[in-house]
Design a protein around this motif. Structure first.
Motif, mmCIF file in Angstrom:
data_model
loop_
_atom_site.group_PDB
_atom_site.id
_atom_site.type_symbol
_atom_site.label_atom_id
_atom_site.label_comp_id
_atom_site.label_asym_id
_atom_site.label_seq_id
_atom_site.Cartn_x
_atom_site.Cartn_y
_atom_site.Cartn_z
ATOM 1 N N ILE A 7 -8.048 -6.787 -11.038
ATOM 2 C CA ILE A 7 -8.384 -5.494 -11.747
ATOM 3 C C ILE A 7 -8.506 -4.552 -11.089
ATOM 4 N N LEU A 8 -9.692 -5.187 -9.927
ATOM 5 C CA LEU A 8 -9.244 -4.424 -8.194
ATOM 6 C C LEU A 8 -7.955 -4.341 -7.651
ATOM 7 N N GLU A 9 -7.514 -5.257 -7.632
ATOM 8 C CA GLU A 9 -6.263 -5.186 -7.111
ATOM 9 C C GLU A 9 -5.084 -4.317 -8.194
ATOM 10 N N LEU A 10 -5.011 -4.248 -8.910
ATOM 11 C CA LEU A 10 -4.242 -3.333 -9.810
ATOM 12 C C LEU A 10 -4.677 -1.784 -9.774
ATOM 13 N N GLU A 112 14.600 -7.997 9.310
ATOM 14 C CA GLU A 112 15.020 -6.615 8.445
ATOM 15 C C GLU A 112 13.883 -6.873 7.207
ATOM 16 N N LEU A 113 13.529 -7.569 6.857
ATOM 17 C CA LEU A 113 12.122 -7.967 5.171
ATOM 18 C C LEU A 113 11.305 -6.492 6.347
ATOM 19 N N VAL A 114 10.546 -6.639 6.975
ATOM 20 C CA VAL A 114 9.480 -6.582 7.219
ATOM 21 C C VAL A 114 10.068 -4.902 7.214
ATOM 22 N N GLU A 115 10.844 -4.785 8.059
ATOM 23 C CA GLU A 115 11.381 -2.837 8.198
ATOM 24 C C GLU A 115 11.729 -2.980 7.065
ATOM 25 N N HIS A 116 11.694 -3.364 6.441
ATOM 26 C CA HIS A 116 12.155 -2.676 4.634
ATOM 27 C C HIS A 116 10.125 -2.464 4.079
ATOM 28 N N ASN A 117 9.787 -3.469 4.241
ATOM 29 C CA ASN A 117 8.035 -3.079 3.796
ATOM 30 C C ASN A 117 7.730 -1.905 5.289
ATOM 31 N N LEU A 118 8.127 -2.001 6.627
ATOM 32 C CA LEU A 118 6.902 -0.816 6.820
ATOM 33 C C LEU A 118 7.512 0.075 6.385
ATOM 34 N N MET A 119 8.766 0.704 5.513
ATOM 35 C CA MET A 119 9.265 2.494 5.199
ATOM 36 C C MET A 119 8.077 2.027 3.850
ATOM 37 N N ASP A 120 7.274 1.204 3.429
ATOM 38 C CA ASP A 120 6.568 2.052 2.140
ATOM 39 C C ASP A 120 5.415 1.214 2.738
ATOM 40 N N LEU A 121 4.963 1.635 4.379
ATOM 41 C CA LEU A 121 3.412 1.071 4.094
ATOM 42 C C LEU A 121 1.925 1.321 4.042
ATOM 43 N N ASP A 122 2.666 3.182 3.612
ATOM 44 C CA ASP A 122 1.282 3.565 2.767
ATOM 45 C C ASP A 122 1.046 2.476 1.652
ATOM 46 N N ASN A 123 1.746 2.361 1.060
ATOM 47 C CA ASN A 123 1.747 1.587 -0.364
ATOM 48 C C ASN A 123 0.590 0.421 -0.110
ATOM 49 N N TRP A 124 1.809 -0.447 0.750
ATOM 50 C CA TRP A 124 1.105 -1.665 0.935
ATOM 51 C C TRP A 124 -0.193 -1.536 1.595
ATOM 52 N N ASN A 125 -0.582 -0.286 2.387
ATOM 53 C CA ASN A 125 -1.821 -0.359 3.115
ATOM 54 C C ASN A 125 -2.775 -0.508 1.431
ATOM 55 N N ARG A 126 -2.580 0.696 0.805
ATOM 56 C CA ARG A 126 -3.395 1.493 0.096
ATOM 57 C C ARG A 126 -3.067 -0.186 -1.250
ATOM 58 N N THR A 127 -2.585 -1.303 -1.861
ATOM 59 C CA THR A 127 -2.654 -2.558 -2.749
ATOM 60 C C THR A 127 -3.202 -3.587 -1.693
ATOM 61 N N ASN A 128 -3.379 -3.575 -0.408
ATOM 62 C CA ASN A 128 -4.175 -4.427 0.400
ATOM 63 C C ASN A 128 -5.518 -4.430 0.509
#
Ligand SMILES: [Zn+2]
Length: 158
Positions: A7-10, A112-128
């Motif tokens: 629930i927290l993650e969501l 290449e996948l890492v660079e793709h993930n990093l494009m959305d770093l803000d979102n990734w940080n927030r979710t994690n």
């Protein structure tokens, strides 16, 4: 993962405050707070309501799914984030960016996948629940991704 963590993650994923999350479900902020603290677990009806309201599965809320794309590491929260199998059903292992109709969409290297993930770093940080710089995130991803199913297989010696 337990229901409280799911629930927290969501909620983090949706970028909603406890108040906003509660309003969408017509419950009190205190109820959400108790779920996240693990004091109470939503009853079945409420779990179904959460699932329907936010396009997630009840299994996800119960903490029964791996919950992470086994190719790019993206957290699989919403049903619409999930890739599809040959028969059109949702994949529980891969995201929609990586996997469509039972196949990987692109032949990508881990880099290449890492660079793709990093494009959305803000979102990734927030979710994690993290606050990493690009360089820190790159290092973390490069050490983490090889442990996922897609890459483990490739690295297996013949
Ligand atoms: Zn993916």
């Amino acid at each position: 993962m337990e229901t409280k963590d799911a629930i927290l993650e969501l909620r983090r994923y949706l970028n909603l405050s406890q108040n906003e999350f509660a309003e969408r479900l017509f419950v009190t902020r205190q109820a959400v707070s108790r779920w996240e603290n693990g004091d109470t677990i939503p009853d079945t009806g409420t779990l179904k309501l959460i699932a329907k309201t936010f396009d997630v599965s009840v299994d996800y809320l119960l903490g029964l799914l791996i919950g992470q794309c086994q190719s790019c590491g993206m957290i699989l929260v919403k049903n619409s984030d999930k890739g599809t199998e040959c028969d059109g059903s949702k994949s529980e292992e891969y995201c929609t960016f990586c996997y469509q109709k039972g196949e990987f969409v692109q032949e990508l290297s881990i880099e290449e996948l890492v660079e793709h993930n990093l494009m959305d770093l803000d979102n990734w940080n927030r979710t994690n629940g993290l606050n990493l710089t690009k360089q820190e995130a790159r290092t973390a991803l490069l050490s983490f991704l090889p442990s996922l199913k897609r890459w483990k297989k490739e690295n297996k010696p013949e």
